[in-house]
Design an enzyme around this catalytic site. Structure first.
Site, PDB file in Angstrom:
ATOM      1  N   LEU A   1     -28.712  49.348  21.176  1.00  0.00           N
ATOM      2  CA  LEU A   1     -29.203  50.190  22.265  1.00  0.00           C
ATOM      3  C   LEU A   1     -30.731  50.271  22.278  1.00  0.00           C
ATOM      4  CD1 LEU A   1     -26.610  53.093  21.948  1.00  0.00           C
ATOM      5  CD2 LEU A   1     -26.693  51.323  23.720  1.00  0.00           C
TER       6      LEU A   1
ATOM      7  N   GLU B   1     -25.941  50.700  11.627  1.00  0.00           N
ATOM      8  CA  GLU B   1     -26.490  52.043  11.825  1.00  0.00           C
ATOM      9  C   GLU B   1     -27.207  52.574  10.581  1.00  0.00           C
ATOM     10  OE1 GLU B   1     -26.790  53.110  14.783  1.00  0.00           O
ATOM     11  OE2 GLU B   1     -25.377  51.701  15.664  1.00  0.00           O
TER      12      GLU B   1
END
Length: 163
Positions: free
Chosen positions: A93, A135
């Site tokens: 993202l 992440e």
């Protein structure tokens, strides 16, 4: 809850190391709730706090291996075990429109705390294992493009999705 702006490549916050969470309070709960809403609105599968400019070790991700999909909250996460290896196409993202091949484990186990400070372990396969690794790397100031072995043309990605 509120939608947060997702920072993109070039923002210095994305290159910083995040501090551990020490207070498990309403402020943390609000951050996690905002991250959940932001992820749900983004179409992504994972979001780390530095991607919204918060330098704390917090991640939310979708466990797409569950039916229905389950939103997972990870505070102070660390990957403690991984197995296997596969070359997969990843995106992020914070690097919109860029995709590339990276090598990730096929299985991983993560240790983390929940929003109340309770420790737990969770296993994931495939995309979930990849997401654990992707992440948690954000929390140490790294973007997936540092690991890209070969970039994939966005048009090729779209053509493949239509078939």
């Amino acid at each position: 809850m509120a939608l947060r702006k997702i920072l993109t490549k070039g923002d210095e916050q994305l290159a910083k190391h995040c501090r551990p969470v020490e207070k498990f309070d309403d402020r943390l709960h609000m951050l996690i709730d905002d991250m959940r809403e932001t992820l749900e609105n983004s179409g992504g599968v994972g979001l780390a706090a530095p991607q919204i400019g918060i330098l704390r070790r917090v991640v939310v991700l979708l466990d797409i291996n569950k039916d229905p999909e389950e939103m997972v909250e990870l505070v102070n996460p660390e990957v403690i075990e991984q197995r296997g290896s596969e070359r997969v196409v990843e995106g992020c993202l914070s690097v919109p429109g860029v995709y590339g091949y990276v090598t990730r484990p096929t299985w991983a186990k993560i240790r983390a705390q929940d929003r109340f400070g309770n420790w737990f372990e969770r296993e994931g396969e495939g995309v979930v294992a990849q997401c654990f690794c992707h992440e948690t790397e954000h929390l140490d100031g790294h973007l997936f493009i540092e690991k890209v072995e070969e970039y994939v043309d966005v048009e090729q990605m779209q053509d493949g999705e239509e078939e």
